[in-house]
Design a protein around this motif. Structure first.
Motif, PDB file in Angstrom:
ATOM      1  N   PHE A 226      28.445  85.536   2.588  1.00 55.94           N
ATOM      2  CA  PHE A 226      27.411  84.634   3.107  1.00 55.94           C
ATOM      3  C   PHE A 226      27.605  83.243   2.529  1.00 55.94           C
ATOM      4  O   PHE A 226      28.117  83.077   1.431  1.00 55.94           O
ATOM      5  CB  PHE A 226      26.018  85.148   2.749  1.00 55.94           C
ATOM      6  N   LEU A 227      27.201  82.257   3.299  1.00 49.71           N
ATOM      7  CA  LEU A 227      27.171  80.909   2.755  1.00 49.71           C
ATOM      8  C   LEU A 227      26.000  80.137   3.355  1.00 49.71           C
ATOM      9  O   LEU A 227      25.446  80.539   4.387  1.00 49.71           O
ATOM     10  CB  LEU A 227      28.495  80.158   2.928  1.00 49.71           C
ATOM     11  N   LEU A 228      25.635  79.066   2.669  1.00 50.97           N
ATOM     12  CA  LEU A 228      24.532  78.249   3.165  1.00 50.97           C
ATOM     13  C   LEU A 228      25.068  76.952   3.738  1.00 50.97           C
ATOM     14  O   LEU A 228      25.939  76.313   3.148  1.00 50.97           O
ATOM     15  CB  LEU A 228      23.546  77.926   2.029  1.00 50.97           C
ATOM     16  N   TYR A 229      24.553  76.587   4.908  1.00 50.71           N
ATOM     17  CA  TYR A 229      24.769  75.268   5.477  1.00 50.71           C
ATOM     18  C   TYR A 229      23.488  74.473   5.235  1.00 50.71           C
ATOM     19  O   TYR A 229      22.422  75.057   5.008  1.00 50.71           O
ATOM     20  CB  TYR A 229      25.048  75.386   6.988  1.00 50.71           C
ATOM     21  N   PHE A 230      23.605  73.153   5.294  1.00 53.45           N
ATOM     22  CA  PHE A 230      22.453  72.307   5.009  1.00 53.45           C
ATOM     23  C   PHE A 230      22.255  71.288   6.121  1.00 53.45           C
ATOM     24  O   PHE A 230      23.194  70.595   6.501  1.00 53.45           O
ATOM     25  CB  PHE A 230      22.652  71.587   3.660  1.00 53.45           C
ATOM     26  N   GLN A 231      21.036  71.249   6.644  1.00 55.41           N
ATOM     27  CA  GLN A 231      20.731  70.253   7.674  1.00 55.41           C
ATOM     28  C   GLN A 231      19.749  69.240   7.098  1.00 55.41           C
ATOM     29  O   GLN A 231      18.717  69.620   6.536  1.00 55.41           O
ATOM     30  CB  GLN A 231      20.118  70.908   8.914  1.00 55.41           C
ATOM     31  N   PRO A 232      20.079  67.932   7.221  1.00 59.37           N
ATOM     32  CA  PRO A 232      19.182  66.927   6.641  1.00 59.37           C
ATOM     33  C   PRO A 232      17.851  66.823   7.367  1.00 59.37           C
ATOM     34  O   PRO A 232      17.773  67.026   8.578  1.00 59.37           O
ATOM     35  CB  PRO A 232      19.965  65.615   6.784  1.00 59.37           C
ATOM     36  N   LYS A 233      16.814  66.492   6.591  1.00 62.29           N
ATOM     37  CA  LYS A 233      15.520  66.106   7.147  1.00 62.29           C
ATOM     38  C   LYS A 233      15.346  64.631   6.801  1.00 62.29           C
ATOM     39  O   LYS A 233      15.570  64.239   5.654  1.00 62.29           O
ATOM     40  CB  LYS A 233      14.391  66.899   6.481  1.00 62.29           C
ATOM     41  N   LEU A 234      14.959  63.841   7.786  1.00 65.75           N
ATOM     42  CA  LEU A 234      14.880  62.397   7.584  1.00 65.75           C
ATOM     43  C   LEU A 234      13.468  61.861   7.686  1.00 65.75           C
ATOM     44  O   LEU A 234      12.669  62.367   8.478  1.00 65.75           O
ATOM     45  CB  LEU A 234      15.679  61.671   8.674  1.00 65.75           C
ATOM     46  N   ASP A 235      13.213  60.817   6.912  1.00 72.71           N
ATOM     47  CA  ASP A 235      12.021  60.020   7.121  1.00 72.71           C
ATOM     48  C   ASP A 235      12.275  59.206   8.387  1.00 72.71           C
ATOM     49  O   ASP A 235      13.196  58.394   8.441  1.00 72.71           O
ATOM     50  CB  ASP A 235      11.818  59.101   5.915  1.00 72.71           C
ATOM     51  N   LEU A 236      11.498  59.438   9.427  1.00 75.45           N
ATOM     52  CA  LEU A 236      11.806  58.835  10.731  1.00 75.45           C
ATOM     53  C   LEU A 236      11.607  57.318  10.723  1.00 75.45           C
ATOM     54  O   LEU A 236      12.240  56.617  11.519  1.00 75.45           O
ATOM     55  CB  LEU A 236      10.964  59.482  11.834  1.00 75.45           C
ATOM     56  N   GLN A 237      10.760  56.807   9.858  1.00 76.32           N
ATOM     57  CA  GLN A 237      10.545  55.355   9.823  1.00 76.32           C
ATOM     58  C   GLN A 237      11.699  54.636   9.122  1.00 76.32           C
ATOM     59  O   GLN A 237      12.142  53.595   9.571  1.00 76.32           O
ATOM     60  CB  GLN A 237       9.211  55.000   9.146  1.00 76.32           C
ATOM     61  N   THR A 238      12.215  55.211   8.036  1.00 77.65           N
ATOM     62  CA  THR A 238      13.242  54.509   7.254  1.00 77.65           C
ATOM     63  C   THR A 238      14.650  55.009   7.549  1.00 77.65           C
ATOM     64  O   THR A 238      15.627  54.345   7.219  1.00 77.65           O
ATOM     65  CB  THR A 238      13.009  54.699   5.741  1.00 77.65           C
ATOM     66  N   GLY A 239      14.781  56.175   8.143  1.00 80.12           N
ATOM     67  CA  GLY A 239      16.106  56.734   8.403  1.00 80.12           C
ATOM     68  C   GLY A 239      16.768  57.339   7.179  1.00 80.12           C
ATOM     69  O   GLY A 239      17.932  57.720   7.219  1.00 80.12           O
ATOM     70  N   LYS A 240      16.020  57.455   6.095  1.00 76.51           N
ATOM     71  CA  LYS A 240      16.596  58.027   4.871  1.00 76.51           C
ATOM     72  C   LYS A 240      16.423  59.550   4.842  1.00 76.51           C
ATOM     73  O   LYS A 240      15.380  60.073   5.251  1.00 76.51           O
ATOM     74  CB  LYS A 240      15.908  57.441   3.634  1.00 76.51           C
ATOM     75  N   ILE A 241      17.439  60.218   4.324  1.00 75.12           N
ATOM     76  CA  ILE A 241      17.352  61.669   4.135  1.00 75.12           C
ATOM     77  C   ILE A 241      16.413  61.939   2.956  1.00 75.12           C
ATOM     78  O   ILE A 241      16.601  61.389   1.873  1.00 75.12           O
ATOM     79  CB  ILE A 241      18.735  62.274   3.845  1.00 75.12           C
ATOM     80  N   THR A 242      15.409  62.752   3.203  1.00 67.28           N
ATOM     81  CA  THR A 242      14.441  63.032   2.133  1.00 67.28           C
ATOM     82  C   THR A 242      14.507  64.482   1.668  1.00 67.28           C
ATOM     83  O   THR A 242      13.949  64.819   0.635  1.00 67.28           O
ATOM     84  CB  THR A 242      13.004  62.768   2.612  1.00 67.28           C
ATOM     85  N   ALA A 243      15.138  65.346   2.445  1.00 70.87           N
ATOM     86  CA  ALA A 243      15.173  66.771   2.112  1.00 70.87           C
ATOM     87  C   ALA A 243      16.212  67.442   3.002  1.00 70.87           C
ATOM     88  O   ALA A 243      16.879  66.770   3.812  1.00 70.87           O
ATOM     89  CB  ALA A 243      13.801  67.403   2.338  1.00 70.87           C
ATOM     90  N   CYS A 244      16.350  68.755   2.841  1.00 73.97           N
ATOM     91  CA  CYS A 244      17.250  69.475   3.734  1.00 73.97           C
ATOM     92  C   CYS A 244      16.765  70.900   3.911  1.00 73.97           C
ATOM     93  O   CYS A 244      15.918  71.375   3.160  1.00 73.97           O
ATOM     94  CB  CYS A 244      18.677  69.471   3.179  1.00 73.97           C
ATOM     95  N   GLU A 245      17.299  71.547   4.939  1.00 75.48           N
ATOM     96  CA  GLU A 245      16.994  72.964   5.165  1.00 75.48           C
ATOM     97  C   GLU A 245      18.275  73.764   4.972  1.00 75.48           C
ATOM     98  O   GLU A 245      19.326  73.409   5.511  1.00 75.48           O
ATOM     99  CB  GLU A 245      16.445  73.186   6.581  1.00 75.48           C
ATOM    100  N   ALA A 246      18.178  74.839   4.200  1.00 75.62           N
ATOM    101  CA  ALA A 246      19.321  75.736   4.004  1.00 75.62           C
ATOM    102  C   ALA A 246      19.330  76.762   5.127  1.00 75.62           C
ATOM    103  O   ALA A 246      18.312  77.408   5.399  1.00 75.62           O
ATOM    104  CB  ALA A 246      19.206  76.444   2.652  1.00 75.62           C
ATOM    105  N   LEU A 247      20.466  76.905   5.792  1.00 74.60           N
ATOM    106  CA  LEU A 247      20.587  77.851   6.907  1.00 74.60           C
ATOM    107  C   LEU A 247      21.780  78.759   6.652  1.00 74.60           C
ATOM    108  O   LEU A 247      22.896  78.292   6.415  1.00 74.60           O
ATOM    109  CB  LEU A 247      20.734  77.081   8.222  1.00 74.60           C
ATOM    110  N   ILE A 248      21.528  80.059   6.665  1.00 77.25           N
ATOM    111  CA  ILE A 248      22.570  81.013   6.271  1.00 77.25           C
ATOM    112  C   ILE A 248      23.619  81.194   7.383  1.00 77.25           C
ATOM    113  O   ILE A 248      23.299  81.108   8.578  1.00 77.25           O
ATOM    114  CB  ILE A 248      21.944  82.378   5.873  1.00 77.25           C
ATOM    115  N   ARG A 249      24.853  81.430   6.968  1.00 78.44           N
ATOM    116  CA  ARG A 249      25.961  81.765   7.858  1.00 78.44           C
ATOM    117  C   ARG A 249      26.695  82.948   7.245  1.00 78.44           C
ATOM    118  O   ARG A 249      26.703  83.101   6.037  1.00 78.44           O
ATOM    119  CB  ARG A 249      26.937  80.578   7.974  1.00 78.44           C
ATOM    120  N   TRP A 250      27.319  83.734   8.111  1.00 79.97           N
ATOM    121  CA  TRP A 250      28.105  84.880   7.636  1.00 79.97           C
ATOM    122  C   TRP A 250      29.556  84.640   8.007  1.00 79.97           C
ATOM    123  O   TRP A 250      29.896  84.552   9.187  1.00 79.97           O
ATOM    124  CB  TRP A 250      27.566  86.153   8.278  1.00 79.97           C
TER     125      TRP A 250
END
Ligand code: C2E
Ligand code: MG
Ligand code: MG
Ligand code: MG
Length: 287
Positions: free
Chosen positions: A40-64
């Motif tokens: 298993f491994l984790l991929y990461f998708q950014p979450k952005l502040d829509l006003q500033t365009g800055k990445i503020t967090a991410c979501e871990a999504l599993i892959r096999w």
């Protein structure tokens, strides 16, 4: 004859059931092997502040990673849930996320939250809260850096249990998001009592934007009333983004900004995004 046809159908049905059971057993066995062999491994998708365009967090999504291919969670999480192996897989996700948070702290001194998905059955598991606390302690992770995403449906299975668990997680400092909001059957009166910090608008409502915005508007309004952060999932184009910005949605994620990425690629994107002088979405999109 009708009788023969009926019995043929029954035989066919039985054969199908047996095949399904066999497939499930095989998948369960290979999920056990996958854990043992570290597939298993984790991929990461950014979450952005829509006003500033800055990445503020991410979501871990599993892959096999199986036989040279990447398998999507959509095709194995349901089997993992049916067979109970979701519990050790879920523990692996928690531990791996803590490891990555610790690496980020050590290597780059950056601290952005990771959101992890918790399945229904895992949420109902009696040791979930202590598992998460122990792991955060072992890896010396500030609880604020871990956010738990739980679907609306899991929460509504047993509201009393959900309130109790969420209280424990919240008082320990972990973030709590309701995933896929709007697709389940929430009782709005209970929503008030759930100690959540975030609601994620399901991507089916984002894909309706800007034309059909009734549900997205309603969720944003509800979020404002309940003082919750709203995250829009599945933003795929500029028109959707524009609508969300105009309607004060704070955070977003989607293919328009980035697909989920392997850890090293996510790190590079994050660093580029933080140092970009253009403080808008184009900074991330490389425009
Ligand atoms: P989710 O938690 O709602 O995650 C969002 C899904 O939408 C991800 O699919 C993501 O790749 C996809 N997505 C993101 N942006 C877009 C977009 O702009 N357009 C489209 N069409 N899709 C987008 P993924 O990675 O295949 O995961 C699917 C689901 O599998 C997740 O839905 C979650 O329910 C489950 N899942 C993933 N990782 C885990 C895990 O570690 N544990 C558990 N229990 N479930 C997981
Ligand atoms: Mg999620
Ligand atoms: Mg979702
Ligand atoms: Mg989903």
């Amino acid at each position: 004859s009708a009788k023969a046809a009926g019995s043929n159908q029954w035989a066919f049905f039985k054969q199908q059931m047996t095949e399904r059971a066999a497939v499930r057993l095989r998948t369960e066995a290979s999920l056990h092997d996958a854990l043992k062999n570290n597939e298993f491994l984790l991929y990461f998708q950014p979450k952005l502040d829509l006003q500033t365009g800055k990445i503020t967090a991410c979501e871990a999504l599993i892959r096999w990673h199986k036989d040279g291919r990447l398998i999507s969670p959509i095709s194995f999480i349901p089997v993992a849930e049916e067979t109970g192996i979701i519990i050790p897989i879920g523990r692996w996700v928690i531990e791996q996320s803590c490891r990555v948070l610790r690496d980020w702290q050590k290597k780059y001194n950056f601290a952005i939250p990771i959101a992890i998905n918790v399945a229904s059955q895992q949420f109902a598991d009696a040791s979930l809260v202590s598992d998460i606390k122990q792991m955060a302690l072992r890896y010396q992770i500030q609880p604020e850096l871990l956010e738990i995403e739980i679907t609306e449906t899991s929460l509504m299975n047993d509201i009393e249990l959900a309130i109790n668990k969420l209280e424990q997680l919240k008082s320990a400092g972990f973030g709590i998001a309701v995933d896929d909001f709007g697709t389940g059957y929430s009782s709005l009166s209970y929503l008030r009592h759930l100690p959540i910090t975030t609601m994620k608008i399901d991507r089916c409502f984002v894909s309706d934007l800007p034309g059909d915005s009734a549900i997205a508007s309603t969720i944003l309004m509800l979020g404002k009333q309940l003082n919750l952060t709203i995250v829009a999932e599945g933003i795929e184009n500029e028109m959707q983004l524009d609508w969300l910005k105009r309607n004060q949605c704070q955070i977003g994620q989607g293919f328009y900004f980035s697909q989920p990425l392997p850890q090293a690629e996510f790190e590079a994107l994050y660093i580029a995004n933080q140092t970009a002088t253009i403080s808008n979405i184009d900074g991330l999109r490389g425009a």
